[in-house]
Write a protein that holds these residues in place. Sequence first.
Motif, mmCIF file in Angstrom:
data_model
loop_
_atom_site.group_PDB
_atom_site.id
_atom_site.type_symbol
_atom_site.label_atom_id
_atom_site.label_comp_id
_atom_site.label_asym_id
_atom_site.label_seq_id
_atom_site.Cartn_x
_atom_site.Cartn_y
_atom_site.Cartn_z
ATOM 1 N N ASP A 1 14.151 52.765 41.331
ATOM 2 C CA ASP A 1 14.602 51.701 42.223
ATOM 3 C C ASP A 1 16.042 51.273 41.951
ATOM 4 O O ASP A 1 16.540 50.352 42.592
ATOM 5 N N SER A 2 16.707 51.899 40.997
ATOM 6 C CA SER A 2 18.108 51.576 40.713
ATOM 7 C C SER A 2 19.014 52.255 41.738
ATOM 8 O O SER A 2 18.579 53.090 42.534
ATOM 9 N N LEU A 3 20.295 51.891 41.691
ATOM 10 C CA LEU A 3 21.240 52.513 42.615
ATOM 11 C C LEU A 3 21.373 54.013 42.357
ATOM 12 O O LEU A 3 21.423 54.813 43.300
ATOM 13 N N VAL A 4 21.420 54.415 41.095
ATOM 14 C CA VAL A 4 21.475 55.833 40.770
ATOM 15 C C VAL A 4 20.181 56.525 41.195
ATOM 16 O O VAL A 4 20.201 57.652 41.715
ATOM 17 N N GLY A 5 19.059 55.841 40.995
ATOM 18 C CA GLY A 5 17.780 56.405 41.430
ATOM 19 C C GLY A 5 17.754 56.653 42.927
ATOM 20 O O GLY A 5 17.256 57.692 43.397
ATOM 21 N N ARG A 6 18.305 55.707 43.694
ATOM 22 C CA ARG A 6 18.361 55.883 45.147
ATOM 23 C C ARG A 6 19.307 57.025 45.530
ATOM 24 O O ARG A 6 19.038 57.782 46.471
ATOM 25 N N LEU A 7 20.421 57.148 44.814
ATOM 26 C CA LEU A 7 21.325 58.267 45.090
ATOM 27 C C LEU A 7 20.634 59.605 44.835
ATOM 28 O O LEU A 7 20.750 60.545 45.633
ATOM 29 N N GLU A 8 19.924 59.684 43.727
ATOM 30 C CA GLU A 8 19.237 60.938 43.400
ATOM 31 C C GLU A 8 18.146 61.239 44.434
ATOM 32 O O GLU A 8 17.935 62.402 44.801
#
Length: 224
Positions: free
Chosen positions: A109-116
Amino acid sequence: MDALDRLAEPGLDLLDRVDTLLARGAPEHHPVWPLLRRLQVLPGAALHSFLGLHPAPLATAGHAVRQLVRGYDQVCATLSDQVAWSGPAASAYGRSRAALLHQLDEGPDSLVGRLESTAGYADALADWVDRSRVAVARTLADVLGSAEAVAVVAATSPGREPAADGVGVGEAAEIARRVLAVLSVAYDGAETLLREWSPSLGPAPWRQPPQRPVRFDAPTRVGW
């Protein structure tokens, strides 16, 4: 250029002829009817639209999204550096810093998680397009070499009134059934991907750091 690109010109010519014959109707109870009702498009028009789908732009988009992660990594590294200070302000900053790090790069749910997840979705779509184009090319190759194709071309030859005597309509309906069936499977694949990936493609929720009363009666020490 893939197999579908190489078959596009003769395939479109045949399916445009099929569309011409089907414009006056198909045999009653023919299995093409459910496909026509579902997709609401004739096979020639459907192939025209599908030919515009290519996997390379989607794969490139996935790669470009992953490159953005580097910028987040740099920010996280900066936030992870320990600051030589203590006191109420340092504690408040520490809580905010920890919350921001969690928001940037901790979990799906983090920004990096969403990017991935976005990059993964682009890759999955690229794979879907690639596999679907192979399937459509195989079907198109089969119908181009079929007896039904010969009948359709003969029925739409110059000087003949299309489908005036019903010649070629049944064969056109069969070609349409085969082409629309493979396109329907491709459509289902896209819908499945969207359902699977949607939960991880939404906005990253902000997780508020724990709120504590701010104290003003203690000193802040810097550089101990």
